[in-house]
Scaffold this active site. Structure first.
Site, PDB file in Angstrom:
ATOM      1  N   GLU A 173      43.307  22.268  19.690  1.00 50.94           N
ATOM      2  CA  GLU A 173      44.686  22.587  19.274  1.00 50.94           C
ATOM      3  C   GLU A 173      44.806  22.534  17.767  1.00 50.94           C
ATOM      4  OE1 GLU A 173      48.883  22.016  18.119  1.00 50.94           O
ATOM      5  OE2 GLU A 173      47.191  20.709  17.706  1.00 50.94           O
ATOM      6  N   ASP A 221      49.931  11.946  17.530  1.00 54.45           N
ATOM      7  CA  ASP A 221      49.576  13.369  17.717  1.00 54.45           C
ATOM      8  C   ASP A 221      48.240  13.495  18.415  1.00 54.45           C
ATOM      9  OD1 ASP A 221      49.485  16.093  17.516  1.00 54.45           O
ATOM     10  OD2 ASP A 221      48.929  16.123  15.401  1.00 54.45           O
ATOM     11  N   ASP A 249      42.302  16.825  21.281  1.00 57.24           N
ATOM     12  CA  ASP A 249      41.589  16.713  20.008  1.00 57.24           C
ATOM     13  C   ASP A 249      42.494  16.089  18.946  1.00 57.24           C
ATOM     14  OD1 ASP A 249      43.085  19.174  20.165  1.00 57.24           O
ATOM     15  OD2 ASP A 249      42.043  19.940  18.399  1.00 57.24           O
ATOM     16  N   HIS A 255      47.293  18.087  23.840  1.00 59.61           N
ATOM     17  CA  HIS A 255      45.921  18.348  23.390  1.00 59.61           C
ATOM     18  C   HIS A 255      45.159  17.034  23.273  1.00 59.61           C
ATOM     19  CE1 HIS A 255      46.829  17.258  19.125  1.00 59.61           C
ATOM     20  NE2 HIS A 255      47.953  17.910  19.282  1.00 59.61           N
TER      21      HIS A 255
END
Ligand SMILES: [Zn+2]
Length: 387
Positions: free
Chosen positions: A137, A105, A75, A73
């Site tokens: 996400e 992340d 975002d 992801h």
């Protein structure tokens, strides 16, 4: 051909885009698409309904089945109110770590996956390398759904999907499913001296919370199945994190709202739990209507993340174990996009560099040794796809 950027240079670029879920990720997607199209990769963008965000999927190599999807992801969670030592939107190297929002992340994995594309093209892979870069996400894995469906429909089917959430490069074969339901209870407000004539939305919410507590107690004391026993905790949980209701102490509450969330072990069905909740709500609503016909409960579905079910002899597991040498058994209790890929028929595991403990924190970082282990993984993967 564009100048080939190192994984570190790509990571620095990705971190520089403040792609918090509530804002656009289009500048990031523009940059990635331009870079990868420069190398001759095919890129397809799938816009969000309001057009402010996009998924990007990428195909390189021959148009044949049996390739590998790398899923990440784009975002990140906000930095507001967090004490950061350095600028969170600038990659900073310190003490053998890369600091910056999203380094763990999961822009670290994204950077490695993007860097693997020129590698795959130069190597002339015999089976495709595909990338799936999503938005939203962090707000319930909602953005990727349209992309996963499009990939399943329009691309030669990949044999395996690797979702690169930070797992310290361990192979994660299962996670719980989840669902979030917004609940709005509308009561009949009267002066509290006459509360028998009204319907308190807060009191009725109490009945639902009572059910929730009893359900959790029962789930906790039941014997877990073999699959459930892998998880911590080894059972489905139901929770309400936020509740708002009532106007004044001497008025029965006219409105009460809360978000209810499930985390469901993979051998139970998320939809079944949704149906069970509906029954409870209907029961409570019938009682309310008996007092005041205008009273009601409105449910709106917020999001569903399908579980990642451990596969017997899964192709993705075999691939990831072969590339990492990791043979440990791992499941996690948070949801990822892996559930959506598996639900669309892809063999899927989670495996990525960095530690989930650093996700969402101030001074988020990825150990450089993890980033390098991730790059080794990509190089071995490209070699595998070239054979
Ligand atoms: Zn993540």
């Amino acid at each position: 051909m564009p100048t080939e950027l190192s994984p570190r240079e790509i990571l620095a670029k990705l971190v520089s885009f403040p792609s918090v879920s509530s804002t656009t990720n289009l500048p990031l997607i523009d940059w990635v698409q331009e870079y990868l199209e420069g190398w001759g990769a095919e890129c397809v963008r799938i816009l969000s309904p309001d057009g402010t965000k996009a998924n990007l999927y990428v195909h390189c190599g021959p148009k044949v089945e049996g390739g590998v999807v790398l899923s990440g992801h784009t975002d990140v969670v906000p930095v507001d109110g967090q004490p950061w030592t350095d600028d969170p939107w600038e990659l900073t190297e310190r003490d053998g770590r890369f600091y910056g929002r999203g380094t763990a992340d999961m822009k670290g994995f994204d950077a490695l996956a993007i860097a693997a594309v020129p590698l795959a093209i130069k190597a002339g892979v015999k089976r495709p390398l595909q990338l799936a870069l999503s938005y939203d996400e962090e707000v319930g894995c909602t953005g990727c759904v349209s992309m996963v469906e499009a990939m399943a429909r329009d691309l030669p089917r990949a044999a395996a999907v690797i979702v690169g959430e930070p797992s310290s490069m361990r192979v994660v074969t299962g996670h719980k499913g989840s669902r979030s339901i917004d609940t709005k209870i509308i009561g009949v407000p009267v002066h509290s001296s006459r509360q028998h004539l009204g319907v308190s939305a807060v009191h009725e919410a109490g009945r639902i919370l009572n059910w929730l507590n009893e359900t959790n107690d029962a789930l906790m004391s039941a014997k877990p199945t073999e699959t459930a026993a892998l998880f911590d905790p080894p059972f489905t949980t139901v929770s309400v994190g936020v509740i708002h209701g009532g106007e004044a102490n001497n008025i029965t509450a006219g409105e009460c709202t809360f978000k209810l969330g499930y985390r469901v072990v993979p051998d139970e069905n998320v939809d079944d739990w949704g149906a069970r909740y509906r029954e409870v709500v209907d029961q409570v609503e019938r009682r309310m209507k008996a007092v005041g016909p205008a009273a009601r409960i409105e449910l709106s579905h917020s999001f569903t993340v399908p579980p990642l079910v451990p596969e017997a002899d899964g192709a993705a597991e075999e691939l990831a174990r072969g590339l990492t040498g990791d043979n440990s058994v791992n499941v996690v209790s948070y949801g990822t996009e892996a559930g959506h890929f598996q639900a669309n028929g892809y063999s899927t595991v989670v495996c990525g560099p960095g530690d989930i403990a650093q996700a969402h924190t101030p001074d988020e970082f990825i150990e450089i040794s993890q980033f390098e282990a991730g790059w080794d993984f990509m190089q071995r993967l490209v070699t595998r796809l070239s054979q």
